[in-house]
Design an enzyme around this catalytic site. Structure first.
Site, PDB file in Angstrom:
ATOM      1  N   ASP A  22      40.527  68.830  87.155  1.00 19.41           N
ATOM      2  CA  ASP A  22      40.114  69.944  88.026  1.00 19.41           C
ATOM      3  C   ASP A  22      40.515  69.665  89.477  1.00 19.41           C
ATOM      4  O   ASP A  22      40.967  70.562  90.184  1.00 19.41           O
ATOM      5  CB  ASP A  22      38.603  70.161  87.878  1.00 19.41           C
ATOM      6  CG  ASP A  22      38.234  70.308  86.411  1.00 19.41           C
ATOM      7  OD1 ASP A  22      38.791  71.207  85.765  1.00 19.41           O
ATOM      8  OD2 ASP A  22      37.436  69.504  85.899  1.00 19.41           O
TER       9      ASP A  22
ATOM     10  N   HIS B 274      32.468  70.107  84.117  1.00 18.58           N
ATOM     11  CA  HIS B 274      33.834  70.527  83.765  1.00 18.58           C
ATOM     12  C   HIS B 274      33.708  71.791  82.911  1.00 18.58           C
ATOM     13  O   HIS B 274      33.739  71.753  81.682  1.00 18.58           O
ATOM     14  CB  HIS B 274      34.551  69.416  82.996  1.00 18.58           C
ATOM     15  CG  HIS B 274      35.895  69.856  82.480  1.00 18.58           C
ATOM     16  ND1 HIS B 274      36.961  70.145  83.297  1.00 18.58           N
ATOM     17  CD2 HIS B 274      36.341  70.082  81.214  1.00 18.58           C
ATOM     18  CE1 HIS B 274      37.995  70.526  82.570  1.00 18.58           C
ATOM     19  NE2 HIS B 274      37.642  70.496  81.297  1.00 18.58           N
TER      20      HIS B 274
HETATM   21  P1  NAD Z   1      43.487  67.753  69.162  1.00 19.49           P
HETATM   22  O1  NAD Z   1      42.744  68.561  68.152  1.00 19.49           O
HETATM   23  O2  NAD Z   1      44.954  67.914  69.281  1.00 19.49           O
HETATM   24  O3  NAD Z   1      43.215  66.216  68.862  1.00 19.49           O
HETATM   25  C1  NAD Z   1      41.947  65.724  68.670  1.00 19.49           C
HETATM   26  C2  NAD Z   1      42.110  64.476  67.826  1.00 19.49           C
HETATM   27  O4  NAD Z   1      40.848  63.851  67.754  1.00 19.49           O
HETATM   28  C3  NAD Z   1      42.557  64.762  66.391  1.00 19.49           C
HETATM   29  O5  NAD Z   1      43.596  63.870  66.047  1.00 19.49           O
HETATM   30  C4  NAD Z   1      41.296  64.506  65.590  1.00 19.49           C
HETATM   31  O6  NAD Z   1      41.560  64.044  64.269  1.00 19.49           O
HETATM   32  C5  NAD Z   1      40.651  63.432  66.440  1.00 19.49           C
HETATM   33  N1  NAD Z   1      39.220  63.274  66.211  1.00 19.49           N
HETATM   34  C6  NAD Z   1      38.291  64.233  65.983  1.00 19.49           C
HETATM   35  N2  NAD Z   1      37.097  63.675  65.766  1.00 19.49           N
HETATM   36  C7  NAD Z   1      37.271  62.339  65.908  1.00 19.49           C
HETATM   37  C8  NAD Z   1      36.409  61.229  65.798  1.00 19.49           C
HETATM   38  N3  NAD Z   1      35.106  61.379  65.509  1.00 19.49           N
HETATM   39  N4  NAD Z   1      36.914  59.996  65.999  1.00 19.49           N
HETATM   40  C9  NAD Z   1      38.217  59.818  66.288  1.00 19.49           C
HETATM   41  N5  NAD Z   1      39.099  60.832  66.372  1.00 19.49           N
HETATM   42  C10 NAD Z   1      38.612  62.071  66.185  1.00 19.49           C
HETATM   43  O7  NAD Z   1      42.756  67.954  70.562  1.00 19.49           O
HETATM   44  P2  NAD Z   1      43.313  67.586  72.017  1.00 19.49           P
HETATM   45  O8  NAD Z   1      44.105  68.748  72.517  1.00 19.49           O
HETATM   46  O9  NAD Z   1      43.920  66.243  72.000  1.00 19.49           O
HETATM   47  O10 NAD Z   1      41.946  67.608  72.863  1.00 19.49           O
HETATM   48  C11 NAD Z   1      40.960  66.607  72.681  1.00 19.49           C
HETATM   49  C12 NAD Z   1      39.699  66.941  73.457  1.00 19.49           C
HETATM   50  O11 NAD Z   1      39.962  66.927  74.861  1.00 19.49           O
HETATM   51  C13 NAD Z   1      39.110  68.331  73.192  1.00 19.49           C
HETATM   52  O12 NAD Z   1      37.703  68.219  73.143  1.00 19.49           O
HETATM   53  C14 NAD Z   1      39.512  69.130  74.407  1.00 19.49           C
HETATM   54  O13 NAD Z   1      38.661  70.241  74.623  1.00 19.49           O
HETATM   55  C15 NAD Z   1      39.359  68.085  75.478  1.00 19.49           C
HETATM   56  N6  NAD Z   1      40.008  68.345  76.759  1.00 19.49           N
HETATM   57  C16 NAD Z   1      39.330  67.962  77.882  1.00 19.49           C
HETATM   58  C17 NAD Z   1      39.890  68.151  79.140  1.00 19.49           C
HETATM   59  C18 NAD Z   1      39.156  67.731  80.390  1.00 19.49           C
HETATM   60  O14 NAD Z   1      39.655  67.980  81.506  1.00 19.49           O
HETATM   61  N7  NAD Z   1      38.009  67.093  80.318  1.00 19.49           N
HETATM   62  C19 NAD Z   1      41.157  68.741  79.241  1.00 19.49           C
HETATM   63  C20 NAD Z   1      41.837  69.104  78.077  1.00 19.49           C
HETATM   64  C21 NAD Z   1      41.243  68.902  76.830  1.00 19.49           C
HETATM   65  C1  LMR Z   2      40.877  72.190  80.169  1.00 21.84           C
HETATM   66  O1  LMR Z   2      40.244  72.244  81.225  1.00 21.84           O
HETATM   67  O2  LMR Z   2      42.093  72.433  80.095  1.00 21.84           O
HETATM   68  C2  LMR Z   2      40.159  71.796  78.920  1.00 21.84           C
HETATM   69  O3  LMR Z   2      38.861  71.394  79.188  1.00 21.84           O
HETATM   70  C3  LMR Z   2      40.285  72.782  77.858  1.00 21.84           C
HETATM   71  C4  LMR Z   2      39.177  73.805  77.823  1.00 21.84           C
HETATM   72  O4  LMR Z   2      38.592  73.916  76.766  1.00 21.84           O
HETATM   73  O5  LMR Z   2      38.920  74.455  78.834  1.00 21.84           O
END
Ligand code: NAD
Ligand code: LMR
Length: 328
Positions: free
Chosen positions: A161, A189
């Protein structure tokens, strides 16, 4: 040769994992002379395990000089064994039309289990960054599930952010991100986050001297706060490369120090600025010698304070919703 840093990464077969692992192994997180050992934790199902094997094959094929080892497990205690850094990425991401609150139940159980495993097997100094959403509350759950680790070891990711805020200001002002200091993003967030320009400077001058206040309030704040949704809408999937990059920034600055720059981190509140103690909340921080400190003593306008109250209320309601899980 330095002793390798053990970095546990959950969700290595996912989208963020694919952008993150190669940069950690290349030295982007800890510097060009610091070896790392990657300790991967993926779900124990055939598709996920097959995909993680493919990622490990590619890590081998990069022949990274700094990569001192890669291990994979579906047992959190094994994956977190002696970990110095734990990046908790694995969780179910939000898809089109889904609100972040819907993720709460789906993901809370994961962070109870992983918090307990960290408590049992990680280094006592482990630096934990929760990326998986809703990341502030997931970090709170993990922290509460790990009573023998210091609470301040648990953080959540608001650096994306801050980076989004800086990119928007740079574009608006015709300057570069290097010209901007002291931006901050307070709170959760989520769309209730509070991008704050009131202390920021562009080329040494107050940012709000050169940027129209109405544009800041009515355009910039919602653009940054809803950027995650805009990416999902455009890509059909949540942000991945930019999220991985922000995770690198967060840990690099925590470990190597931020100098005078402010870095936004989701950290357990110490009561500063009226944020209830313990809530994992985005604050401007400075980091030194592997420790962070919340920037203290800032004058906050009524505008910022009123918005912070929304983040506080949201986080309190998320916390109360998941608290029952911790009792089980
Ligand atoms: P994705 O679905 O591509 O990958 C998630 C991975 O996690 C998968 O490989 C899945 O099998 C694995 N997984 C699920 N449960 C698990 C567990 N208990 N133990 C180990 N592995 C597990 O998702 P992504 O695009 O990589 O996003 C991951 C997370 O990050 C999501 O929750 C998304 O919302 C979050 N995210 C946060 C931010 C932020 O700024 N905080 C930004 C973008 C995404
Ligand atoms: C983001 O900020 O890109 C992630 O947290 C994805 C979402 O679910 O907003």
């Amino acid at each position: 040769m330095k002793t390798p840093i053990r970095v546990a990464v959950t969700g290595p077969a996912g989208n963020i994992g694919y952008s993150l692992l190669f940069r950690i192994a290349s030295g982007a997180m800890f510097g060009a002379d610091q070896p790392v050992i990657l300790q991967l934790l993926e779900r124990n199902n055939p598709d996920s395990q097959k995909a993680v094997k493919g990622v490990m094959m590619e890590l081998d094929d990069c022949a990274f000089p700094l990569l001192a080892g890669v291990v994979n497990s579906s047992d959190p205690k094994a994956a977190f064994r002696d970990a110095d850094v734990a990046l908790l990425v694995g969780a179910r991401p939000r898809s089109k039309g889904m609100e972040r609150a819907d993720l709460l139940d789906a993901n809370a159980a994961i962070f109870v289990e992983q918090g307990r495993a960290l408590d049992e097997s990680a280094s006592r100094d482990v630096k934990v960054l929760v990326v998986g959403n809703p990341c502030n509350t997931n970090a709170w759950i993990a922290m509460k599930s790990a009573p023998s680790l210091p609470a301040e070891n648990f953080t959540s990711m608001l650096r994306l952010d801050q980076n989004r805020l800086m990119a928007q200001i740079a574009a608006k002002s015709g300057k570069t991100v290097n010209d901007i200091v002291h931006p901050a993003v307070w709170g959760n967030h989520s769309p209730a986050m509070v991008p704050d320009l009131e202390h920021a400077q562009i080329c040494g001058r107050p940012a709000l001297e050169g940027i129209d206040r109405a544009w800041y309030e009515e355009t910039l704040i919602p653009t940054v706060a809803k950027r995650g949704s805009a990416i999902i809408e455009a890509r059909g999937a949540s942000s991945a490369a930019s999220a991985a990059s922000a995770a690198i920034d967060h840990i690099r600055d925590w470990v190597l120090g931020s100098g005078d720059r402010w870095v936004t981190m989701g950290v357990p509140s110490d009561g500063s600025y009226g944020v209830p103690e313990g809530l994992v909340f985005g604050f401007p921080c400075v980091t030194k010698n592997g420790k962070y400190e919340i920037v203290k003593g800032l004058e906050l306008s009524d505008f910022i304070r009123a918005r912070m109250q929304k983040s506080i209320a949201e986080l309190e309601s998320e916390r109360d919703h998941v608290a029952k899980l911790l009792a089980k």
